[in-house]
Scaffold this motif. Sequence first.
Motif, mmCIF file in Angstrom:
data_model
loop_
_atom_site.group_PDB
_atom_site.id
_atom_site.type_symbol
_atom_site.label_atom_id
_atom_site.label_comp_id
_atom_site.label_asym_id
_atom_site.label_seq_id
_atom_site.Cartn_x
_atom_site.Cartn_y
_atom_site.Cartn_z
ATOM 1 N N ALA A 57 10.026 -19.574 30.755
ATOM 2 C CA ALA A 57 10.876 -18.969 29.462
ATOM 3 C C ALA A 57 10.316 -17.741 28.018
ATOM 4 C CB ALA A 57 10.370 -20.566 28.493
ATOM 5 N N ILE A 58 9.141 -16.696 28.541
ATOM 6 C CA ILE A 58 8.959 -16.224 27.672
ATOM 7 C C ILE A 58 9.910 -15.648 27.227
ATOM 8 C CG2 ILE A 58 7.834 -15.131 29.450
ATOM 9 C CD1 ILE A 58 6.361 -15.101 26.085
ATOM 10 N N PRO A 59 11.687 -14.788 27.571
ATOM 11 C CA PRO A 59 11.753 -13.760 26.812
ATOM 12 C C PRO A 59 12.261 -13.890 25.198
ATOM 13 C CG PRO A 59 12.385 -13.991 28.903
ATOM 14 C CD PRO A 59 11.345 -14.839 28.664
ATOM 15 N N TYR A 60 13.064 -15.622 25.305
ATOM 16 C CA TYR A 60 13.927 -16.423 24.825
ATOM 17 C C TYR A 60 13.938 -16.989 24.082
ATOM 18 C CZ TYR A 60 15.795 -16.522 29.415
ATOM 19 O OH TYR A 60 15.431 -16.439 31.109
ATOM 20 N N LEU A 61 12.254 -17.212 23.427
ATOM 21 C CA LEU A 61 11.832 -17.385 22.167
ATOM 22 C C LEU A 61 12.143 -16.187 21.293
ATOM 23 C CD1 LEU A 61 10.874 -19.503 19.760
ATOM 24 C CD2 LEU A 61 8.899 -18.944 20.435
ATOM 25 N N ILE A 62 11.830 -15.064 21.432
ATOM 26 C CA ILE A 62 11.973 -13.995 20.610
ATOM 27 C C ILE A 62 12.749 -13.911 20.705
ATOM 28 C CG2 ILE A 62 10.889 -11.954 22.641
ATOM 29 C CD1 ILE A 62 9.197 -12.735 18.718
ATOM 30 N N THR A 63 13.581 -13.509 21.293
ATOM 31 C CA THR A 63 15.221 -12.884 21.716
ATOM 32 C C THR A 63 15.971 -13.116 20.192
ATOM 33 O OG1 THR A 63 15.715 -13.499 23.539
ATOM 34 C CG2 THR A 63 15.113 -11.692 23.471
#
Length: 463
Positions: A243-249
Motif C-alpha cells: 500500500a505504500i505508494p497510494y496515500l502519498i499519490t
Amino acid sequence: MNKNTLWSLRLGFSAKQQRAIEQMGLSTFLEKSFRSSYEKKTPSFLDNSPKSLKELRTRRQEIKSSNADNVKELLKVEIQVQQEMKAWWLQKMMTDDFPLREKMTCFWHNHFVSTFQKVKVNHWIFQHNQILRENAFGNFKTLTKKIVQSNAMVRYLDNVDNKRDKINENLSRELLELFTLGIGNYTEEDIKNGAKGLAGLTLGEDQAEYRRFLENDDTITYFGKTGKFKAEDMIDIIFEQKAIPYLITRKILKWFIYDNPTEALVTYYGDYFRKVDFEIKPLLTKIFTEEFPKDNAGSKIKDPLVYILQLMNELNVEQLNPRLLAFYLKQQGMDLFNQPNVKGWNGGKEWLSSQVYLQRNNVADLLCNGRNISRRAKIINDDMTSENVNQLIKVSLNWTKSGTNKTIIAELQDRLLFQTDEDLQKDWETLLKYDFNPKAESADNAVMRLFNNMIKTPEFQII
C-alpha cells in the motif's frame, strides 16, 4: 480559463508564471523548477535563538531564574521570531521565479506536520522546514527517514517520552497512519512493536539520536519480519508494503489538481511511483505532463494562499506586509507552521465555508479599493505589538485599453474564471455597458468594479 494561467496557479501561487509556461512549454518549465536554487544559510532572525541543546538549556535556566518581566520579554522575542519566519517563507513564495519548490515544500509541511505551538524551539522548526525544501523533489523514503529523525518531529509527536520502560506510541502510529501507509494497512501490533523500535530516539544536536540507556533492545516482529529494528530499518520495511505508494499519490493529486481524485488515477500514478523507487521528481513530471492536456479546470477549491497571492498578482500589489498576509492566512484557517492537528489542513470544501467566503469577499473589496487586507485600524500581533494596517496601498489592474466591453469582459474571464454562463455575462455587460469608452478618465474604475464582481463569484474560488 487560459490553460497556462491555470497551471501557473497549480504549480505556484498566482498567475505570475503564466507567460513563462506559455513561452517555455510545460516540460522546460518543470525542469527549470526542479533545478531551482534556494538559500541554505540560516536567516538572521534566528541569530539569537537557541540552536543547540546546550544553548537551549542555558535559555531555559535563564527563564527559570528570571523575574516575570524578563521571562515575558524572552518569550516575546521568540514569538517575534516565529512571525519573522512566516513572513520570510511568504516572501519566498511571492518572489521566486519558479515557485514549485516552495509549493512542494508547503505540501510536505502539511504532510509531515510539526508546529511552533508544540515544538516551541524555533530553530528546530526551521531545520524541519529546510529538510522539506532540500528534499522537495528527492526520494520519499529518504525524506521520511530524515523527518522521523528530526528534533522537531520527535518533540512534536512525543517520542521524547518514548522510553524502554515507558512506551509512547504517537510517532509509531502517525508514521504508519498519516505519513506512509494509511488506515487499514497495518495492525495494532505493528504500532506497538514500532514504538519499541523507536524507543530512545530523542533530541540530539543537529538531529534526533538514540540514547542507549533509553532504548528498547527487544527483538520485535514488524510487518512479518523479526529482528532488532530501529528507525531506518523500520522505514525500509514500511516501504516494502503493497500500500505504500497510494496515500502519498492521492495527497499529491489533491494538493495540485483534484479535490477528489479517482481511485483509478491514484492507483495508476501510485504504481508508477513504486516503479521509479519513490523518486518524487519523475512522479511529479508524469502527473503534470499527463494531466496538463486534460480538460480539468474547476476540479479544486483554491486554498487561502493561492486565493490571496493571485489577487495580489492581478492587482500588482507590491508593498503589502508579509506579516499582515500571515495574519490573514491565520484567519482563513491556513496558519503556517501551526496546523490545527497532526492531520494538517483538510482542504477541499473546508476552504470555502461561509465564514471563509465572507472574509474573501471583504478582502476583495478592500484590495480593489486600495486598502490593506483588514478593516481594523490595527492588528495585535502574537508578540503583543500593534501595527497600523488601515493605510492606503497602490493597486493597478492590467487590461487591454482598447476594444469593446465584450472583449474586456472576455479578457478578464480568460484570466480569472474556469467557466461562465449567460446570466453572468448579462451581469457583467450591465456593469460594463456596450457604450463603454476605454479611453475615458473613469475607465480604470469601471473595469476595477467589473474585476471586483468577478472575483466574488464561486467560479473564481475554483481552479
